[in-house]
Design a protein around this motif. Structure first.
Motif, PDB file in Angstrom:
ATOM      1  N   LEU A  56      46.532 -50.112  -3.753  1.00  0.00           N
ATOM      2  CA  LEU A  56      47.832 -50.109  -3.078  1.00  0.00           C
ATOM      3  C   LEU A  56      47.575 -49.855  -1.592  1.00  0.00           C
ATOM      4  O   LEU A  56      46.807 -48.954  -1.235  1.00  0.00           O
ATOM      5  N   GLN A  57      48.204 -50.677  -0.749  1.00  0.00           N
ATOM      6  CA  GLN A  57      48.148 -50.444   0.691  1.00  0.00           C
ATOM      7  C   GLN A  57      49.391 -49.638   1.048  1.00  0.00           C
ATOM      8  O   GLN A  57      50.484 -49.955   0.569  1.00  0.00           O
ATOM      9  N   ALA A  58      49.249 -48.621   1.896  1.00  0.00           N
ATOM     10  CA  ALA A  58      50.415 -47.820   2.288  1.00  0.00           C
ATOM     11  C   ALA A  58      50.491 -47.734   3.810  1.00  0.00           C
ATOM     12  O   ALA A  58      49.457 -47.630   4.478  1.00  0.00           O
ATOM     13  N   ILE A  59      51.706 -47.788   4.323  1.00  0.00           N
ATOM     14  CA  ILE A  59      51.934 -47.691   5.768  1.00  0.00           C
ATOM     15  C   ILE A  59      52.774 -46.445   6.014  1.00  0.00           C
ATOM     16  O   ILE A  59      53.922 -46.369   5.552  1.00  0.00           O
ATOM     17  N   GLU A  60      52.205 -45.482   6.692  1.00  0.00           N
ATOM     18  CA  GLU A  60      52.896 -44.196   6.881  1.00  0.00           C
ATOM     19  C   GLU A  60      52.686 -43.717   8.323  1.00  0.00           C
ATOM     20  O   GLU A  60      51.554 -43.669   8.812  1.00  0.00           O
ATOM     21  N   LEU A  61      53.775 -43.345   8.975  1.00  0.00           N
ATOM     22  CA  LEU A  61      53.722 -42.962  10.382  1.00  0.00           C
ATOM     23  C   LEU A  61      53.351 -41.493  10.588  1.00  0.00           C
ATOM     24  O   LEU A  61      52.682 -41.146  11.565  1.00  0.00           O
ATOM     25  N   TYR A  73      44.936 -39.030  -2.788  1.00  0.00           N
ATOM     26  CA  TYR A  73      44.990 -40.350  -3.437  1.00  0.00           C
ATOM     27  C   TYR A  73      43.892 -41.265  -2.913  1.00  0.00           C
ATOM     28  O   TYR A  73      44.068 -42.459  -2.798  1.00  0.00           O
ATOM     29  N   ALA A  74      42.751 -40.679  -2.529  1.00  0.00           N
ATOM     30  CA  ALA A  74      41.731 -41.442  -1.797  1.00  0.00           C
ATOM     31  C   ALA A  74      41.293 -42.727  -2.512  1.00  0.00           C
ATOM     32  O   ALA A  74      41.141 -43.757  -1.878  1.00  0.00           O
ATOM     33  N   GLU A  75      41.169 -42.651  -3.823  1.00  0.00           N
ATOM     34  CA  GLU A  75      40.419 -43.698  -4.516  1.00  0.00           C
ATOM     35  C   GLU A  75      40.988 -45.117  -4.399  1.00  0.00           C
ATOM     36  O   GLU A  75      40.320 -46.017  -3.917  1.00  0.00           O
ATOM     37  N   LYS A  76      42.249 -45.299  -4.828  1.00  0.00           N
ATOM     38  CA  LYS A  76      42.798 -46.661  -4.885  1.00  0.00           C
ATOM     39  C   LYS A  76      43.801 -46.941  -3.771  1.00  0.00           C
ATOM     40  O   LYS A  76      44.394 -48.018  -3.725  1.00  0.00           O
ATOM     41  N   LEU A  77      44.008 -45.939  -2.902  1.00  0.00           N
ATOM     42  CA  LEU A  77      45.049 -46.086  -1.874  1.00  0.00           C
ATOM     43  C   LEU A  77      44.417 -46.337  -0.503  1.00  0.00           C
ATOM     44  O   LEU A  77      43.561 -45.570  -0.058  1.00  0.00           O
ATOM     45  N   VAL A  78      44.844 -47.418   0.156  1.00  0.00           N
ATOM     46  CA  VAL A  78      44.385 -47.713   1.524  1.00  0.00           C
ATOM     47  C   VAL A  78      45.548 -47.378   2.449  1.00  0.00           C
ATOM     48  O   VAL A  78      46.624 -47.979   2.341  1.00  0.00           O
ATOM     49  N   ILE A  79      45.341 -46.386   3.334  1.00  0.00           N
ATOM     50  CA  ILE A  79      46.473 -45.916   4.161  1.00  0.00           C
ATOM     51  C   ILE A  79      46.326 -46.415   5.589  1.00  0.00           C
ATOM     52  O   ILE A  79      45.259 -46.294   6.193  1.00  0.00           O
ATOM     53  N   HIS A  80      47.417 -46.958   6.115  1.00  0.00           N
ATOM     54  CA  HIS A  80      47.466 -47.372   7.516  1.00  0.00           C
ATOM     55  C   HIS A  80      48.392 -46.395   8.239  1.00  0.00           C
ATOM     56  O   HIS A  80      49.595 -46.371   7.942  1.00  0.00           O
ATOM     57  N   ASN A  81      47.837 -45.602   9.144  1.00  0.00           N
ATOM     58  CA  ASN A  81      48.659 -44.616   9.866  1.00  0.00           C
ATOM     59  C   ASN A  81      49.265 -45.298  11.102  1.00  0.00           C
ATOM     60  O   ASN A  81      48.823 -45.097  12.231  1.00  0.00           O
ATOM     61  N   SER A  90      50.688 -59.938   8.265  1.00  0.00           N
ATOM     62  CA  SER A  90      49.838 -61.099   7.958  1.00  0.00           C
ATOM     63  C   SER A  90      48.368 -60.671   7.845  1.00  0.00           C
ATOM     64  O   SER A  90      47.561 -61.384   7.243  1.00  0.00           O
ATOM     65  N   ALA A  91      48.037 -59.494   8.391  1.00  0.00           N
ATOM     66  CA  ALA A  91      46.662 -58.994   8.291  1.00  0.00           C
ATOM     67  C   ALA A  91      46.293 -58.682   6.833  1.00  0.00           C
ATOM     68  O   ALA A  91      45.118 -58.541   6.507  1.00  0.00           O
ATOM     69  N   LEU A  92      47.298 -58.572   5.966  1.00  0.00           N
ATOM     70  CA  LEU A  92      47.028 -58.220   4.561  1.00  0.00           C
ATOM     71  C   LEU A  92      47.005 -59.444   3.652  1.00  0.00           C
ATOM     72  O   LEU A  92      46.979 -59.323   2.429  1.00  0.00           O
ATOM     73  N   GLY A  93      47.062 -60.630   4.255  1.00  0.00           N
ATOM     74  CA  GLY A  93      46.953 -61.852   3.452  1.00  0.00           C
ATOM     75  C   GLY A  93      48.302 -62.367   3.001  1.00  0.00           C
ATOM     76  O   GLY A  93      49.328 -62.104   3.630  1.00  0.00           O
ATOM     77  N   GLU A  94      48.289 -63.108   1.873  1.00  0.00           N
ATOM     78  CA  GLU A  94      49.559 -63.655   1.376  1.00  0.00           C
ATOM     79  C   GLU A  94      49.787 -63.201  -0.063  1.00  0.00           C
ATOM     80  O   GLU A  94      48.976 -62.467  -0.612  1.00  0.00           O
ATOM     81  N   GLY A  95      50.901 -63.615  -0.639  1.00  0.00           N
ATOM     82  CA  GLY A  95      51.238 -63.177  -1.993  1.00  0.00           C
ATOM     83  C   GLY A  95      51.561 -61.691  -2.015  1.00  0.00           C
ATOM     84  O   GLY A  95      51.209 -60.981  -2.968  1.00  0.00           O
ATOM     85  N   LEU A  96      52.221 -61.222  -0.953  1.00  0.00           N
ATOM     86  CA  LEU A  96      52.457 -59.778  -0.815  1.00  0.00           C
ATOM     87  C   LEU A  96      53.697 -59.332  -1.590  1.00  0.00           C
ATOM     88  O   LEU A  96      54.704 -60.036  -1.632  1.00  0.00           O
ATOM     89  N   LEU A 114      60.246 -57.746   8.962  1.00  0.00           N
ATOM     90  CA  LEU A 114      59.647 -58.288   7.738  1.00  0.00           C
ATOM     91  C   LEU A 114      60.033 -59.754   7.517  1.00  0.00           C
ATOM     92  O   LEU A 114      59.254 -60.523   6.937  1.00  0.00           O
ATOM     93  N   SER A 115      61.227 -60.137   7.990  1.00  0.00           N
ATOM     94  CA  SER A 115      61.671 -61.532   7.820  1.00  0.00           C
ATOM     95  C   SER A 115      60.671 -62.505   8.417  1.00  0.00           C
ATOM     96  O   SER A 115      60.506 -63.623   7.925  1.00  0.00           O
ATOM     97  N   ARG A 116      60.006 -62.076   9.486  1.00  0.00           N
ATOM     98  CA  ARG A 116      59.047 -62.971  10.161  1.00  0.00           C
ATOM     99  C   ARG A 116      57.854 -63.305   9.267  1.00  0.00           C
ATOM    100  O   ARG A 116      57.137 -64.255   9.526  1.00  0.00           O
ATOM    101  N   PHE A 117      57.632 -62.480   8.244  1.00  0.00           N
ATOM    102  CA  PHE A 117      56.479 -62.705   7.364  1.00  0.00           C
ATOM    103  C   PHE A 117      56.921 -63.255   6.003  1.00  0.00           C
ATOM    104  O   PHE A 117      56.156 -63.214   5.046  1.00  0.00           O
ATOM    105  N   SER A 118      58.150 -63.772   5.920  1.00  0.00           N
ATOM    106  CA  SER A 118      58.706 -64.120   4.603  1.00  0.00           C
ATOM    107  C   SER A 118      57.843 -65.158   3.859  1.00  0.00           C
ATOM    108  O   SER A 118      57.796 -65.151   2.636  1.00  0.00           O
ATOM    109  N   ASN A 119      57.136 -66.014   4.611  1.00  0.00           N
ATOM    110  CA  ASN A 119      56.319 -67.036   3.932  1.00  0.00           C
ATOM    111  C   ASN A 119      55.074 -66.434   3.261  1.00  0.00           C
ATOM    112  O   ASN A 119      54.406 -67.117   2.483  1.00  0.00           O
ATOM    113  N   LEU A 120      54.784 -65.160   3.545  1.00  0.00           N
ATOM    114  CA  LEU A 120      53.603 -64.510   2.938  1.00  0.00           C
ATOM    115  C   LEU A 120      53.999 -63.586   1.783  1.00  0.00           C
ATOM    116  O   LEU A 120      53.146 -62.954   1.169  1.00  0.00           O
TER     117      LEU A 120
END
Ligand SMILES: C[S@@+](CC[C@H](N)C(=O)[O-])C[C@H]1O[C@@H](n2cnc3c(N)ncnc32)[C@H](O)[C@@H]1O
Length: 256
Positions: A56-61, A73-81, A90-96, A114-120
């Protein structure tokens, strides 16, 4: 962890386990999903999501929360601060698949971002203020129908899924909340190149809700244009469907 919820980050943490289970059931996370959680907070949704996912990718400020999540939650969680409003999805690919109990103070700009990435994106499930969800899914000739409904319905099919009472959170917000499901349309109703014009024209149309289109769109359309479009200039902005706004946008583009 002892964490004092921060108002400036819109922190209202989910504490009702029945509601959390219902939300996870609606999201239906599966191994192999490329899922992103916006604002994981103290992990109310994160843990049950991880139970069903490979990663799981997580985005937290909030940096303090990021430290806590990294430790637990180190093991399966990738955190973007980072700030989700500035994040390049788009940096996370498609099929999101994107989920989150969103900070209400940034929910509208975040939805536009998020609308700008709707095609992904495959789908998005968000907890938002009930009042915002009602505006998102509103149909023509209803009080909630407006610019937000049109801008988002152009890109997404949307459905209100579950109403969540304030007591399900700590601290409880002052309003009711709801889960909305958003699925990108294969093709947006307004062609990509005309979206800016569509946005400006819809803004003008709704700038004075009580006025007629003859008035609010006078810089865009003459009475003859209304005739050609077979739209009554005596109607108000809230009376027109997305398809009619699409026809107006294409017509303005043609005559300019
Ligand atoms: C309503 S809380 C939800 C927390 C948790 N998911 C839950 O359901 O209990 C919103 C979360 O979003 C985070 N947040 C606020 N603004 C943010 C932003 N601009 N970008 C990313 N995360 C943000 C907050 O720190 C908080 O953890």
């Amino acid at each position: 962890m002892r964490h004092i919820p921060r108002r400036r980050f819109g922190q209202h943490f989910l504490v009702d386990h029945h509601i959390i289970a219902e939300i996870i059931h609606i999201i239906c996370p599966l191994p192999g999903d490329r899922m992103i959680e916006i604002g994981p907070g103290l992990g109310a949704l994160t843990q049950p999501l991880l139970n069903n996912l490979d990663t799981l990718q997580a985005i937290e400020l909030d940096r303090d929360i990021v430290d806590y999540l990294s430790r637990n939650y180190a093991e399966k969680l990738v955190i973007h601060n980072v700030d989700a409003l500035k994040f390049d999805f788009s940096a996370l690919g498609e099929g999101l698949r994107i989920v989150g109990n969103l900070p209400y103070n940034i929910s509208t700009p975040l939805l536009f971002h998020l609308s700008r990435f709707s095609n992904l994106i495959i789908d998005m499930h968000f907890m938002l203020q009930l009042e915002v969800v009602e505006r998102m899914v509103a149909q023509p000739s209803t009080p909630d129908y407006g610019r937000l409904s049109l801008m988002l319905q152009n890109r997404f099919e949307m459905e209100q899924m579950l109403i969540v009472p304030a007591e399900a959170f700590n601290p409880p917000p002052r309003v009711q909340s709801a889960i909305v499901c958003m699925r990108p349309r294969v093709v947006p109703v307004i062609p990509f190149g005309l979206e800016k014009l569509f946005g400006e024209m819809v803004l003008a149309a709704f700038s004075q809700r009580r006025k007629t289109l003859r008035n609010t769109l006078r810089h865009y359309l003459t009475i003859k244009d209304f005739d050609q479009l077979r739209i009554d200039p005596g109607l108000r902005a809230e009376n027109l469907s997305l398809e009619q706004y699409s026809a107006i946008t294409r017509h303005i583009h043609k005559i300019r």
